[in-house]
Scaffold this motif. Structure first.
Motif, mmCIF file in Angstrom:
data_model
loop_
_atom_site.group_PDB
_atom_site.id
_atom_site.type_symbol
_atom_site.label_atom_id
_atom_site.label_comp_id
_atom_site.label_asym_id
_atom_site.label_seq_id
_atom_site.Cartn_x
_atom_site.Cartn_y
_atom_site.Cartn_z
ATOM 1 N N ARG A 299 -11.533 -27.512 -35.081
ATOM 2 C CA ARG A 299 -10.728 -28.132 -34.043
ATOM 3 C C ARG A 299 -10.272 -29.541 -34.463
ATOM 4 O O ARG A 299 -9.121 -29.926 -34.276
ATOM 5 C CB ARG A 299 -11.549 -28.189 -32.747
ATOM 6 N N GLU A 300 -11.230 -30.272 -35.041
ATOM 7 C CA GLU A 300 -10.915 -31.645 -35.472
ATOM 8 C C GLU A 300 -9.843 -31.635 -36.570
ATOM 9 O O GLU A 300 -8.890 -32.428 -36.529
ATOM 10 C CB GLU A 300 -12.203 -32.289 -35.999
ATOM 11 N N THR A 303 -6.561 -30.820 -35.063
ATOM 12 C CA THR A 303 -5.992 -32.004 -34.405
ATOM 13 C C THR A 303 -5.352 -32.927 -35.437
ATOM 14 O O THR A 303 -4.228 -33.413 -35.253
ATOM 15 C CB THR A 303 -7.103 -32.776 -33.664
ATOM 16 N N ALA A 306 -2.235 -31.556 -36.536
ATOM 17 C CA ALA A 306 -1.220 -31.636 -35.480
ATOM 18 C C ALA A 306 -0.607 -33.025 -35.418
ATOM 19 O O ALA A 306 0.591 -33.162 -35.170
ATOM 20 C CB ALA A 306 -1.858 -31.276 -34.139
ATOM 21 N N PRO A 406 -3.088 -25.359 -36.991
ATOM 22 C CA PRO A 406 -3.375 -26.240 -35.844
ATOM 23 C C PRO A 406 -3.342 -25.507 -34.506
ATOM 24 O O PRO A 406 -4.199 -25.728 -33.663
ATOM 25 C CB PRO A 406 -2.270 -27.286 -35.917
ATOM 26 N N VAL A 407 -2.373 -24.591 -34.342
ATOM 27 C CA VAL A 407 -2.245 -23.896 -33.049
ATOM 28 C C VAL A 407 -3.505 -23.081 -32.763
ATOM 29 O O VAL A 407 -4.032 -23.092 -31.644
ATOM 30 C CB VAL A 407 -0.988 -22.983 -33.053
ATOM 31 N N LEU A 410 -6.599 -25.420 -32.154
ATOM 32 C CA LEU A 410 -6.612 -26.189 -30.899
ATOM 33 C C LEU A 410 -6.789 -25.311 -29.666
ATOM 34 O O LEU A 410 -6.897 -25.823 -28.556
ATOM 35 C CB LEU A 410 -5.304 -26.996 -30.771
ATOM 36 N N ASN B 51 3.830 -26.703 -28.177
ATOM 37 C CA ASN B 51 3.560 -26.431 -29.604
ATOM 38 C C ASN B 51 4.846 -26.188 -30.381
ATOM 39 O O ASN B 51 4.983 -26.624 -31.531
ATOM 40 C CB ASN B 51 2.644 -25.213 -29.751
ATOM 41 N N LEU B 56 4.303 -27.265 -34.232
ATOM 42 C CA LEU B 56 3.015 -26.670 -34.597
ATOM 43 C C LEU B 56 3.135 -25.154 -34.690
ATOM 44 O O LEU B 56 2.306 -24.494 -35.303
ATOM 45 C CB LEU B 56 1.945 -27.025 -33.544
ATOM 46 N N ARG B 83 5.974 -34.772 -37.582
ATOM 47 C CA ARG B 83 4.954 -34.968 -36.546
ATOM 48 C C ARG B 83 4.339 -36.368 -36.628
ATOM 49 O O ARG B 83 4.062 -36.989 -35.614
ATOM 50 C CB ARG B 83 3.850 -33.907 -36.668
ATOM 51 N N PHE B 91 -4.004 -34.625 -26.473
ATOM 52 C CA PHE B 91 -4.589 -33.312 -26.187
ATOM 53 C C PHE B 91 -5.488 -33.377 -24.951
ATOM 54 O O PHE B 91 -5.995 -34.435 -24.582
ATOM 55 C CB PHE B 91 -5.400 -32.829 -27.395
#
Lengths: 411, 229
Positions: A299-300, A303, A306, A406-407, A410, B51, B56, B83, B91
């Motif tokens: 997840r990190e 992020t 992203a 990323p999608v 997250l 997204n 993304l 980005r 988030f």
């Protein structure tokens, strides 16, 4: 891409799970510690065995008639005087020990046994040949001794002889006739090597030459160097001195004592296989740790990607974290290995409690007190190897980190 | 030209044997300086749309333009660059790097953009001051409340002065008071600095603060209402 920032972040990430990092570093350090200690111990014991082997046998370099090492025939002798003096004058040569060896029959009033009559220069051998220090009874030969012998303990026991007692040695002389000589025992030799203890009859070289008829002749000139490292430079010099007419060859101890060389090669290969297995197991553990550390940060990393972090940043981040782990493991392993080596060099490891007396290795007495030796190039190469394993183990997790979507991460 | 322009954007997902229409022929324009919310129930396609706009995810069909760049023609490397230069992300779960301090989290994208440390520090301290986070620069996320963490996330998104800030349910993990405070803060930045915000929410109290409300249902725009302030 700012590598300093990657390094800073990697260092911080390393301490995110202190215990896990500590265990990973410890696993690496432990394997390097073992590798350094075992290799240094093995190299130390090999050095000692080689040293014992060369001092009691062929020397660092042995001079023979061509084919003697294989055939061991009595007639494969050569005149020693001029050659011995020339070799003695070569820089790096500590001593040149002439040897004359015959198969013989030893007889006492009680029994008879096959034996090896070994003619040597007593005063010269005394300071060099380690087996001479291993007399269980009596004394060693003196140059002035005539018809005196030092006998192996096993042979003495079979023949029921002891210092002061006499026995008969019989051999085939140069002319092909049987010659017998009565010898009086002055000392009993106990090397721990059964083959020697059960057959050895040591006499002064002139006595061996006289009995056999090989006057002024030897089978072996055993050249002892100031250091084993000089073998490469001294060997060609000796080879250049040898007369083609006499069909002589100069051989390094590796050729002169193939049993010892093969035993060491086999033992070192076994050790390397064990170390490779150890490193493989540690490597798999490291891959698992790094992979886990990447997966739990999915997840990190998602992020970070992203917000615009390039995949290469994450790839290098994981590799840098692995580098730190490897570096810490190597430093700790090096320290541990050095401390262990220092202890094993100065104090040694006494394995007498698991090794029975009379152990031999490649035809050389195996001292139950094992002492290590410092092998800095080996320590460096082991460290580099382990560091590379660590980096290698991080490549797949690093690739995985850079491939995070990323999608998905997250969600 | 609009800051964001979506033309007939479709994005379908296959979930087991069902096909989910996350974005179903969506066309939308966002102008510079807007403070727009994408509203709708769960599964209405708010996150998918954000997204897609953030580069993304890629649409199955249709065109997406952001700050003059056609995203569908860009490589992953280019999207990554866009980005970190033109888009700020906030988030739902803050998503700060736990080993970095508030200041280091906020300056992360500046670092990626190659801004020198001294200039980074100046910019970050200024924005933290604007957000009322002075004195918390050296705290790590674990040492801050949810509201404080989300402010740092907002600071991280705004510090590069992007063309648009995309926020996916930024208040979902906050209590009512913190939610309203955060939205008010974002709106202040929108009004004072002219920053464009596009965020998603299904919380009526948050939706109420937006200047434009785009309602989504089943991947389609149900309504698009501009409020008169």
């Amino acid at each position: 891409m700012d590598f300093i920032e990657i390094v800073k972040l990697a260092w911080k990430n390393l301490w995110r799970h202190r215990i896990r990092t500590f265990i990973t570093v410890l696993a690496m350090a432990g394997s390097l510690f073992l590798a350094i200690s075992l290799v240094n111990m093995a190299k130390g014991s090999y050095s000692k065995m080689i040293d014992q082997g060369v001092r009691s046998g062929s020397g660092h370099i042995g001079v023979y008639q061509k084919g003697y090492v294989k055939d061991r025939l009595a007639e494969q002798s050569f005149p020693m005087d001029n050659l011995l003096k020339k070799i003695q004058n070569i820089s790096g040569v500590k001593a040149v020990l002439p040897h004359l060896k015959f198969s013989a029959l030893a007889q006492s009033a009680y029994d008879s046994r096959g034996s090896l009559l070994f003619g040597l220069k007593a005063s010269q051998e005394h300071s060099i040949n380690p087996y001479i220090q291993k007399l269980s009874e009596g004394r060693f030969l003196m140059d002035s001794d005539k018809r005196k012998a030092v006998v192996g303990s096993g042979l003495a026991k079979e023949l029921r002889i002891a210092p002061g007692k006499s026995f008969i040695i019989t051999l085939q002389d140069k002319a092909g006739e049987l010659q017998s000589e009565k010898l009086r025992v002055v000392g009993i030799l106990q090397t721990g090597i059964k083959e020697l203890d059960n057959s050895m009859v040591m006499v002064n070289l002139p006595e061996a030459q006289r009995i056999s008829g090989y006057i002024g002749q030897v089978h072996e000139l055993s050249v002892i160097l100031h250091s084993a490292f000089l073998q490469g430079s001294v060997l060609p010099v000796i080879q250049s001195l040898l007369s083609r007419k006499d069909n002589l060859v100069a051989l390094g101890w590796q050729q002169a004592m193939p049993n010892l060389r093969n035993a060491i090669q086999y033992d070192y290969t076994s050790l390397r296989v064990i170390l490779l297995l150890l490193v493989t197991i540690v490597g798999i553990g490291i891959i698992n740790t790094f992979l886990m550390s990447v997966l739990e940060r999915t997840r990190e990393f998602g992020t970070l990607m992203a917000i615009g972090t390039p995949p290469s940043f994450l790839r290098w981040l994981v590799i840098t974290e692995a580098s730190f782990t490897g570096l810490l493991g190597v430093v700790l392993g090096w320290i541990g290995g050095s401390v262990a080596t220092y202890y094993l060099v100065t104090r040694g490891l006494n394995l007498a409690f698991i090794l029975s007396d009379g152990q031999e290795f490649g035809g050389v007495f195996f001292d139950p007190i094992i002492r290590a030796s410092w092998n800095i190039p080996n320590m460096i190469s082991l460290s580099i190897f382990l560091f590379i394993i660590c980096i290698g183990a991080s490549l797949y997790p690093a690739w995985k980190a850079a491939k995070i979507e990323p999608v998905q991460a997250l969600k | 030209m609009s800051l964001v322009k979506l033309t007939n954007v479709k994005k379908y997902y296959h979930n087991d044997s069902n096909m989910v229409r996350a974005a179903d022929d969506v066309s939308l324009k966002i102008e510079k300086g807007e403070f727009t919310v994408l509203a709708g129930p769960s599964g209405s396609g708010k996150t998918t749309l954000l997204n897609l706009i953030g580069g993304l995810d890629r649409p199955d069909s249709g065109e997406i333009w952001v700050a003059g760049q056609k995203l569908s023609e860009k490589s992953q490397k280019d999207l990554s660059r866009i980005r970190r230069g033109k888009i700020g992300f906030i988030f739902q779960a803050y998503n700060l790097v736990p080993v970095l301090t508030a200041e280091e989290n906020a300056e992360f994208v500046l670092m990626l953009n190659g801004i020198p440390p001294k200039k980074r520090k100046e910019k970050v301290l200024a924005i933290l001051k604007d957000m009322g986070m002075e004195g918390l620069e050296h705290r790590k996320p674990g040492e801050m409340s949810g509201g404080q963490q989300q402010r740092i996330a907002v600071a991280r998104a705004m510090v590069t002065e992007p063309d648009i800030i995309l926020a996916d349910e930024p208040t979902a993990n906050l209590d009512s008071e913190s939610s309203v405070n955060l939205l008010n803060l974002m709106r202040t930045f929108n009004e004072t600095k002219g920053m464009t915000f596009l965020f998603s929410s299904h919380d009526e109290r948050v939706i109420h603060l937006a200047k434009r409300v785009v309602h989504l249902r089943d991947g389609k725009i149900e309504s698009d209402t501009e409020k008169i302030s």
